[in-house]
Every structure is written in structure tokens, then in C-alpha cells.
Design a protein around this motif. Sequence first.
Motif, PDB file in Angstrom:
ATOM      1  N   GLN A 175      13.849  29.373  -1.212  1.00 45.11           N
ATOM      2  CA  GLN A 175      14.995  30.150  -0.739  1.00 45.11           C
ATOM      3  C   GLN A 175      16.257  29.873  -1.543  1.00 45.11           C
ATOM      4  O   GLN A 175      17.153  30.722  -1.597  1.00 45.11           O
ATOM      5  N   TYR A 176      16.332  28.713  -2.167  1.00 48.16           N
ATOM      6  CA  TYR A 176      17.493  28.371  -3.001  1.00 48.16           C
ATOM      7  C   TYR A 176      17.016  27.627  -4.244  1.00 48.16           C
ATOM      8  O   TYR A 176      16.023  26.898  -4.225  1.00 48.16           O
ATOM      9  N   VAL A 177      17.761  27.807  -5.336  1.00 45.73           N
ATOM     10  CA  VAL A 177      17.485  27.067  -6.562  1.00 45.73           C
ATOM     11  C   VAL A 177      18.801  26.828  -7.286  1.00 45.73           C
ATOM     12  O   VAL A 177      19.730  27.644  -7.182  1.00 45.73           O
ATOM     13  N   THR A 178      18.911  25.703  -7.978  1.00 49.66           N
ATOM     14  CA  THR A 178      20.101  25.445  -8.792  1.00 49.66           C
ATOM     15  C   THR A 178      19.797  25.758 -10.247  1.00 49.66           C
ATOM     16  O   THR A 178      18.698  25.490 -10.740  1.00 49.66           O
ATOM     17  N   VAL A 179      20.790  26.350 -10.918  1.00 52.29           N
ATOM     18  CA  VAL A 179      20.609  26.817 -12.296  1.00 52.29           C
ATOM     19  C   VAL A 179      21.851  26.458 -13.106  1.00 52.29           C
ATOM     20  O   VAL A 179      22.968  26.706 -12.641  1.00 52.29           O
ATOM     21  N   PRO A 180      21.717  25.873 -14.311  1.00 52.40           N
ATOM     22  CA  PRO A 180      22.889  25.707 -15.177  1.00 52.40           C
ATOM     23  C   PRO A 180      23.564  27.046 -15.399  1.00 52.40           C
ATOM     24  O   PRO A 180      22.884  28.059 -15.644  1.00 52.40           O
ATOM     25  N   GLU A 181      24.886  27.082 -15.301  1.00 58.53           N
ATOM     26  CA  GLU A 181      25.583  28.368 -15.311  1.00 58.53           C
ATOM     27  C   GLU A 181      25.317  29.185 -16.575  1.00 58.53           C
ATOM     28  O   GLU A 181      25.312  30.412 -16.540  1.00 58.53           O
ATOM     29  N   GLY A 182      25.059  28.511 -17.700  1.00 62.67           N
ATOM     30  CA  GLY A 182      24.812  29.226 -18.949  1.00 62.67           C
ATOM     31  C   GLY A 182      23.459  29.900 -19.023  1.00 62.67           C
ATOM     32  O   GLY A 182      23.202  30.684 -19.935  1.00 62.67           O
ATOM     33  N   LEU A 183      22.574  29.616 -18.063  1.00 57.79           N
ATOM     34  CA  LEU A 183      21.240  30.221 -18.075  1.00 57.79           C
ATOM     35  C   LEU A 183      21.140  31.432 -17.161  1.00 57.79           C
ATOM     36  O   LEU A 183      20.100  32.091 -17.104  1.00 57.79           O
ATOM     37  N   LEU A 184      22.209  31.732 -16.435  1.00 54.15           N
ATOM     38  CA  LEU A 184      22.208  32.892 -15.552  1.00 54.15           C
ATOM     39  C   LEU A 184      22.489  34.165 -16.340  1.00 54.15           C
ATOM     40  O   LEU A 184      23.253  34.160 -17.308  1.00 54.15           O
ATOM     41  N   MET A 185      21.879  35.259 -15.883  1.00 58.08           N
ATOM     42  CA  MET A 185      22.134  36.574 -16.456  1.00 58.08           C
ATOM     43  C   MET A 185      22.527  37.520 -15.332  1.00 58.08           C
ATOM     44  O   MET A 185      21.988  37.421 -14.224  1.00 58.08           O
ATOM     45  N   PRO A 186      23.437  38.457 -15.587  1.00 56.83           N
ATOM     46  CA  PRO A 186      23.761  39.446 -14.555  1.00 56.83           C
ATOM     47  C   PRO A 186      22.604  40.418 -14.374  1.00 56.83           C
ATOM     48  O   PRO A 186      21.941  40.803 -15.335  1.00 56.83           O
ATOM     49  N   ILE A 187      22.349  40.812 -13.145  1.00 60.28           N
ATOM     50  CA  ILE A 187      21.323  41.820 -12.895  1.00 60.28           C
ATOM     51  C   ILE A 187      21.885  43.186 -13.265  1.00 60.28           C
ATOM     52  O   ILE A 187      22.985  43.543 -12.843  1.00 60.28           O
ATOM     53  N   PRO A 188      21.165  43.953 -14.089  1.00 58.02           N
ATOM     54  CA  PRO A 188      21.664  45.275 -14.487  1.00 58.02           C
ATOM     55  C   PRO A 188      21.980  46.160 -13.287  1.00 58.02           C
ATOM     56  O   PRO A 188      21.344  46.062 -12.235  1.00 58.02           O
ATOM     57  N   LYS A 189      22.964  47.003 -13.463  1.00 54.43           N
ATOM     58  CA  LYS A 189      23.420  47.892 -12.401  1.00 54.43           C
ATOM     59  C   LYS A 189      22.273  48.765 -11.892  1.00 54.43           C
ATOM     60  O   LYS A 189      21.432  49.219 -12.665  1.00 54.43           O
ATOM     61  N   ASP A 190      22.223  48.967 -10.586  1.00 54.09           N
ATOM     62  CA  ASP A 190      21.243  49.819  -9.912  1.00 54.09           C
ATOM     63  C   ASP A 190      19.824  49.248  -9.934  1.00 54.09           C
ATOM     64  O   ASP A 190      18.866  49.946  -9.598  1.00 54.09           O
ATOM     65  N   MET A 191      19.654  47.984 -10.321  1.00 52.82           N
ATOM     66  CA  MET A 191      18.331  47.371 -10.325  1.00 52.82           C
ATOM     67  C   MET A 191      18.165  46.524  -9.068  1.00 52.82           C
ATOM     68  O   MET A 191      19.084  45.823  -8.647  1.00 52.82           O
ATOM     69  N   THR A 192      16.990  46.601  -8.442  1.00 52.33           N
ATOM     70  CA  THR A 192      16.718  45.809  -7.249  1.00 52.33           C
ATOM     71  C   THR A 192      16.384  44.365  -7.631  1.00 52.33           C
ATOM     72  O   THR A 192      16.050  44.076  -8.784  1.00 52.33           O
ATOM     73  N   PHE A 193      16.433  43.473  -6.636  1.00 54.50           N
ATOM     74  CA  PHE A 193      16.049  42.091  -6.892  1.00 54.50           C
ATOM     75  C   PHE A 193      14.571  41.999  -7.268  1.00 54.50           C
ATOM     76  O   PHE A 193      14.184  41.165  -8.089  1.00 54.50           O
TER      77      PHE A 193
END
Length: 335
Positions: A97-115
Amino acid sequence: MFAAHFDCPGGPENLYMKEVIKPDPGEGEVLVKVSASALNRADLLQRRGKYPPPKGASDILGLEAAGRVAGLGPGCSGRWKIGDAVMALLAGGGQAQYVTVPEGLLMPIPKDMTFIQAAAIPEAWLTAFQLLHFVGKVQEGERVLIHAGASGVGLAAIQLVRLAKAIPIVTAGTQEKLEATANAGAAAGFNYKKEDFSENVLEFTQGSGVDIILDCVGGSYWEKNLNCLSTDGRWIIYGLLSGGEVHGDLLARLLSKRATIHTSLLRSRDKEASNGYQYYVQAFTEEVLPHFSEGTPPRLQPLVDSVYPLHAIAEAHRVMEENKNIGKIVIEIPV
């Protein structure tokens, strides 16, 4: 929080959903509330006790996650804020349900895309992107042979080869899978169970062979791979589904074509080596992510085969072990 868990290595029946301690974000880390993860061959190997996570990584299954930012650790730069929709390639921990991620490894989810759709991107697409551009250095007009063309990495690679203005050729084991690869943009596809793919590749390329091979199969394909690899070709091994043993004069055959073998495993790098990850993530975010949104041709599309709730993760593993899926199997995480 709830997470996928197994008490001892073994079959899918050992998997269940267990309540475990929720992680806290450390220095420069972001806490993500996970809505969806996805299944990978590495998860199956880890469940069997054959692929432990790298040093410092979570021992919970799951190499990718899509969800929303739920917390920020000390030292974060301010790039992300609570509620942002994000996705990430992980060394582990995504099927929780939760995970920690280094901030530099995150990517924004493209607009209009579901999880659900977003969860099908990080591992497959970043792997294919890294293999093609950072290892294989694909060039416009080159021919690329992609084994397991209907897998998550295979379908991503087909589209990324097209994006690079190169020519994707695939192998797969059923007509249905070959049709899926053709729909994704494969220029040619061959059923490795019914025909000699190396002969077909040579015929398709008028005898010149392919410049790059993306190979997750390994040992059993070595002779056929070398048969259809061009002079100065690059053979990239990123998996060993058939094992790693080679019986024959591999080096002489390789030398005669001035060919090179490259190997790559994104996951095997430990937590301290995340700078390399960040470089791939940044390049992928800038060069590829815009093409998942409308209005930026050519349009890229992740393919989701099926969706299973976390409590049914054992069934998801069985489906992947039977090699039934075309595209990604996604795991939906309970609220």
C-alpha cells in the motif's frame, strides 16, 4: 499496511497478503501511496528464492508502482508535492500500500492516464529504453531483433525502435502474440516454435542480418542469434529464460562477425548506485514520456494484459508462469 508476502521460497501458493510495517521516507525520499503495481519475471524468481533484492532494497515484491505522493522525507528539493500522481521503477517494495522512493526516481504520470496503465510503464519501458539507447546505441534505419516480442519489455521495445526510426523484428510463440506485436508496430514477426527465426530474419533482411538483438532467452538461442546477427552487430542479453549454458564455439563465431555481447540488469544495482537510475529516468521523462499523451506523435501505448487485486496475486503469478500474458499483468492495490 498490506503487502504481498511469502514465508518461504516456493510456488505461487506460498503468496498471500500480509499486514506489515508502513515505511517512513528517509533523506531525499518520497512516500508514495500505491494504487497499482505490475508483475515481472523478477518477482517470480524472487518468490522461488533465486533473485534476492539488492542490498538496501525492500524485500517486498514489486519492481514498479503508480500512485500519489503521500509524504516527503527530509531534504527533498520541493519538486514533488502531496497528491502528485507519480510512477517509479523500484528495486523492490511496489506490491504494497505504500513504498518509499528517492525523489529523483519518480516520474509524473502522463495526463489522462490511469494508475493501472501507468503501472505498466516503469519496468518494461525503462528497461527497453536503457537497452536500446544506452547499451545498444540504436541508430536510425538499423534492424533490431526483439525476442519475447509480446512481453512487456518486447512491446515497449517495438514502439521505442519505431520512435528511433529503426526497424523492429520480433519472435513470439503464438499467432495471437505475433498479431499483438504487429499491432504495436513490428515490421516482421516469427513463431520460434514453428520455424527457424534466424533463417526468416536473414530472408527478411536480404541476407544482411540484424544490427541489434534484445535477448532475454539466453543459452538455447546463441547459435541462431549469431546466424542472423550482422557484421559488427550488438547482442544484448538481459535475461536467461532458457539458462546460461552454451555448448559450442561461441567465441570463434562471435569473433568472425566482429560482434559484441553486452549484458544488463537494471535491478542488480544497489541503493547507493541510484545515480545511474536517475540518469535513465531523466532522459526517459524528457524524451519518451511526452509521447504517451495525445498531440505528441508518434503516440506510445502501454499494453495491459490483465488486472488482479493484491489478494489474488498467487493467480497472477500462475498466469505469468504459464506464459499466457500479452503485455503487462497489473496488480491493483487495495485502498
